[in-house]
Write an enzyme that holds these catalytic residues in place. Sequence first.
Site, PDB file in Angstrom:
ATOM      1  N   ALA A  65     119.415  43.900  49.014  1.00 43.39           N
ATOM      2  CA  ALA A  65     120.341  44.383  50.027  1.00 43.39           C
ATOM      3  C   ALA A  65     119.637  44.383  51.380  1.00 43.39           C
ATOM      4  CB  ALA A  65     120.818  45.794  49.679  1.00 43.39           C
ATOM      5  N   GLY A 109     119.164  44.029  44.987  1.00 41.16           N
ATOM      6  CA  GLY A 109     120.570  43.678  44.913  1.00 41.16           C
ATOM      7  C   GLY A 109     120.800  42.241  44.504  1.00 41.16           C
ATOM      8  N   GLU A 112     120.603  42.250  40.808  1.00 40.96           N
ATOM      9  CA  GLU A 112     121.817  42.919  40.325  1.00 40.96           C
ATOM     10  C   GLU A 112     123.029  41.999  40.451  1.00 40.96           C
ATOM     11  OE1 GLU A 112     120.874  47.597  41.248  1.00 40.96           O
ATOM     12  OE2 GLU A 112     121.035  46.225  42.957  1.00 40.96           O
ATOM     13  N   GLU A 132     113.101  48.405  44.328  1.00 38.11           N
ATOM     14  CA  GLU A 132     113.579  49.485  45.200  1.00 38.11           C
ATOM     15  C   GLU A 132     112.651  50.692  45.221  1.00 38.11           C
ATOM     16  OE1 GLU A 132     117.347  47.335  43.738  1.00 38.11           O
ATOM     17  OE2 GLU A 132     115.391  47.908  42.925  1.00 38.11           O
TER      18      GLU A 132
END
Length: 258
Positions: A65, A109, A112, A132
Site C-alpha cells: 500500500a 498489500g 494480499e 508491515e
Amino acid sequence: MTYETILTETRGAVALITLNRPKALNALSAQLVKELSDALDGYEADAAIGAIVLTGNERAFAAGADIKEMQSKTYVDAYLQDFITVHWERTAKCRKPTIAAVAGFALGGGCELAMMCDVILAADTAKFGQPEITIGTMPGAGGTQRLTRLVGKAKAMEMCLTGRMMDAAEAERSGLVSRIVPAATLIEEALKVAGAIAALSAPAVYAAKESVNRAYETTLAEGVRFERRIFHSLFATEDQKEGMRAFVEKRPAAFKNR
C-alpha cells in the site's frame, strides 16, 4: 475508460489489467485501488470476457500500500473511512476467474492482492512477503488470514512477525503459488491459462470456483454437500449436454454458456 494508474486491454476473451505506477513500484494508492475496482466492474459486466489476468511489471507486481498516503492517518481516520475495505476487496469478490501474474516484489498489500486472485503464477524473480511489522503495523487486507490458510500457521506467523520475504521456489513449495514460469514468458503463460479457462462453460467455471472457495468457509461434510448440489445443478445446463455429447462423439465442445 481511461485510467491513470492501470493499463487495460483485452486479448480475445481475456482481460489484462496491468498496475502502472512504475516509479512507486506499483504501490497501491487509493486512486489505483479505485481504478482497479472500476475496471473489474466493467469486465465482470462484459459477457465477452471469461477470465481476467492481473499483473505489474518486471520489478514489482505491487510493493504494498502507499505508505505516503497512510502515514498521517489517525485511528479515527482509518476507522471512519473503513480504510482498506472500500474497493480493496473487489478482486476477491470477482465471479470470473482471476489470475495474478507476479514478477518481482509482491509485498504487503501487493501480496494480499495477489492472494485475492484465484491463481497465482509466479515468475522465477518473484518475492512475496508481509513486511508491515517493520513499519510498526500489521497486514490489514487479509494477509494474516489468507496467508495462513495458504501456507499454514508456522510460516505465516514467521513472515508476519519478522517481515521475511519468500522467493518463488519457497512460495511454490508452500502452496502460495500455482507454479513458477520463466519471467520472460510470464504474461504469455498467464494469458494462455486464462484463455483456456475462458473457452470453457462459464456456468461450470463459476460453479467450480464457488465450490473451491466454499472449502475455506465450512466443514468438510457441509462443503461436500454444497459441491454435490452444485454438481447436480449443472445437469440443467445446455453446456453439460454439449460437453458430454462432444466427448462421446470425440470432437471439441462448443459451449454457449447456457
